[in-house]
Scaffold this motif. Structure first.
Motif, PDB file in Angstrom:
ATOM      1  N   LEU A   1     -23.857 -27.018  52.455  1.00 43.89           N
ATOM      2  CA  LEU A   1     -25.253 -27.240  52.797  1.00 43.89           C
ATOM      3  C   LEU A   1     -25.978 -28.033  51.725  1.00 43.89           C
ATOM      4  O   LEU A   1     -26.901 -28.778  52.006  1.00 43.89           O
ATOM      5  CB  LEU A   1     -25.956 -25.887  53.018  1.00 43.89           C
ATOM      6  CG  LEU A   1     -25.419 -25.086  54.208  1.00 43.89           C
ATOM      7  CD1 LEU A   1     -26.059 -23.703  54.258  1.00 43.89           C
ATOM      8  CD2 LEU A   1     -25.664 -25.821  55.514  1.00 43.89           C
TER       9      LEU A   1
ATOM     10  N   ALA B   1     -20.088 -31.891  52.615  1.00 42.61           N
ATOM     11  CA  ALA B   1     -20.241 -31.638  54.050  1.00 42.61           C
ATOM     12  C   ALA B   1     -19.317 -32.554  54.841  1.00 42.61           C
ATOM     13  O   ALA B   1     -18.658 -32.137  55.792  1.00 42.61           O
ATOM     14  CB  ALA B   1     -21.688 -31.850  54.464  1.00 42.61           C
TER      15      ALA B   1
ATOM     16  N   ASP C   1     -22.334 -22.620  51.493  1.00 44.10           N
ATOM     17  CA  ASP C   1     -23.437 -22.965  50.596  1.00 44.10           C
ATOM     18  C   ASP C   1     -23.190 -24.290  49.900  1.00 44.10           C
ATOM     19  O   ASP C   1     -24.110 -25.076  49.692  1.00 44.10           O
ATOM     20  CB  ASP C   1     -23.634 -21.879  49.530  1.00 44.10           C
ATOM     21  CG  ASP C   1     -24.234 -20.621  50.120  1.00 44.10           C
ATOM     22  OD1 ASP C   1     -24.778 -20.702  51.237  1.00 44.10           O
ATOM     23  OD2 ASP C   1     -24.152 -19.569  49.467  1.00 44.10           O
TER      24      ASP C   1
ATOM     25  N   ARG D   1     -22.878 -23.261  60.550  1.00 45.61           N
ATOM     26  CA  ARG D   1     -24.239 -23.490  60.045  1.00 45.61           C
ATOM     27  C   ARG D   1     -25.234 -22.602  60.777  1.00 45.61           C
ATOM     28  O   ARG D   1     -26.212 -22.158  60.214  1.00 45.61           O
ATOM     29  CB  ARG D   1     -24.642 -24.963  60.239  1.00 45.61           C
ATOM     30  CG  ARG D   1     -24.103 -25.886  59.182  1.00 45.61           C
ATOM     31  CD  ARG D   1     -24.954 -27.160  59.143  1.00 45.61           C
ATOM     32  NE  ARG D   1     -24.393 -28.128  58.209  1.00 45.61           N
ATOM     33  CZ  ARG D   1     -23.671 -29.191  58.575  1.00 45.61           C
ATOM     34  NH1 ARG D   1     -23.422 -29.421  59.854  1.00 45.61           N
ATOM     35  NH2 ARG D   1     -23.197 -30.007  57.676  1.00 45.61           N
TER      36      ARG D   1
END
Lengths: 102, 304
Positions: free
Chosen positions: B197, B203, B194, B219
């Protein structure tokens, strides 16, 4: 945060591993201006943190207006992600309260 | 709001295991002596770096946040740099008891929150270390603590290793720990995802450290299924090992599994949050549910 002042939103802190006696001092030092639960515990974890399985700080939860957990971050999310998440849910809450009979 | 993002990270550095003496210098060093020498080398490299970092801090002073962060990075970096040597030792002496110690030491530093690769370096030894662990040591009675440790991590090698231990290890206590660890790992990994994302910078850091391909696969994973498996593993741990298996810290498996199950059932996205009741900074009692009708951001914070 200023922009959220008149909207259905609240920021609640839980101070982890602290000591309630000097919590106000700690909050001044740490620049925490929002209402905060004092979660006492000398060993680093109080009852609230234990119940919420806390592993590290910061940990953030976002609840919608019904009290349902909609986001949970074990760590600091980016500012954009947080703002977007809050904005979506606040709009949802505002739309719901308009629909509700006065 | 800044305070939230500048929050501290609680990270346990465990150097306590690492005080060792080098053995006698006559003749070729035994595997055990070589291991001790490597561990000592790691420790002194870290000590020297720490001393350097603290040089500018007056006695009794506090290290600024960024310097403390750099120190944690340094700890990772020196460990990661030593790890290939430990793996090499384990590869040379697969049947010596020291091989497992060396592999454990090589993978002990688990990057729980992604410190950027520029700061901590890569962890080049990890894939090989887990290959050897699975090939030579999967039945060892000493794997429990390692299972627990890696359950906080993110690496691609952890999941197949934990599954292997759960399936193949003959020791009940070790299987119990692997079962709990796998449940914890699966749940934790989803939560870390989370963060990834929502934030391009994180990331990038995750991808640098753990591989783009792995991240892409995660993902696309079925989140609901992962949560269901985690829950099923905890139920299984309670059923198979619940009351009678004691873990190294003295708790039973049930005592460990119950709060985790509570977490999956009540603290996950989509669940109604448990109420909180307590005192605020002025000693006034209040409840989380007082704020029903509003969107609530709960910030668990601690003093830096």
């Amino acid at each position: 945060m200023q922009t959220l002042k008149d909207r259905p939103f609240a920021l609640i802190g839980v101070n982890v591993g602290g000591n309630a006696k000097n919590l106000k001092d700690v909050m001044t030092k740490e620049d925490v201006t929002w209402r905060t639960f004092a979660d006492m515990g000398d060993a680093g974890q109080g009852a609230i943190a234990a119940r919420w399985n806390l592993t590290s700080t910061p940990t953030l939860y976002v609840l919608d207006a019904r009290g349902v957990i909609r986001h949970k971050w074990l760590g600091a999310p980016g500012a954009e992600a947080l703002d977007a998440a809050l904005e979506t849910l606040i709009r949802e809450a505002e739309a719901d309260s308009e629909k509700a009979p006065k | 709001m800044r305070r939230v993002f500048a929050g501290p990270v609680i990270l346990a550095l465990s150097w306590s295991l690492l005080s060792a003496e080098v053995g006698g210098q006559d003749g070729p060093a035994t595997p055990a002596e070589q291991y001790k020498a490597l561990v000592k080398e790691s420790q002194s490299r870290y000590d020297a770096a720490q001393k350097e970092a603290f040089k500018s801090v007056p006695k009794g002073g506090v290290l600024p946040d960024d310097e403390r962060t750099a120190l944690v990075g340094l700890a990772y970096r020196s460990k990661y740099e030593q790890a290939p040597k430990l793996v090499g030792l384990a590869e040379r002496y697969p049947r010596d008891p020291v091989a497992l110690d060396a592999l454990t030491e090589a993978v002990w530093q688990v990057n729980t929150t992604p410190y950027p690769v520029e700061m901590v370096g890569r962890d080049p030894a990890r894939p090989k270390a887990f290959e050897l662990l699975r090939r030579d040591h999967i039945g060892s009675e000493k794997l429990g603590p390692l299972c627990e440790r890696i359950s906080y991590g993110f690496g691609a090698e952890y999941e197949p290793f934990l599954r292997d231990v759960l399936e193949k290890n003959p020791h009940k206590e070790v299987r119990a720990q692997a079962c709990l660890a796998l449940a914890h790992f699966l749940g934790n990994r989803s939560l870390k995802l989370d963060l990834v994302l929502g934030d391009p910078k994180q990331a990038r850091e995750f991808a640098d450290l753990y591989g783009e391909e792995y991240l892409e696969r995660l993902r696309r994973q079925d989140r609901v299924k992962a949560a269901e498996e985690a829950e099923a593993l905890l139920v299984r741990a309670m059923r198979d090992y619940g009351g009678d298996v004691k873990l190294p810290d003295g708790e039973t498996v049930a005592e460990k599994a119950e709060p985790e199950l509570f977490g999956l059932r009540h603290l996950a996205v989509g669940k109604t949050a448990p109420d909180i009741e307590g005192q605020d900074q002025d000693g006034v009692r209040f409840k989380l549910s007082d704020y029903r009708g509003k969107v609530v951001l709960i910030d668990f914070w601690s003093e830096v």
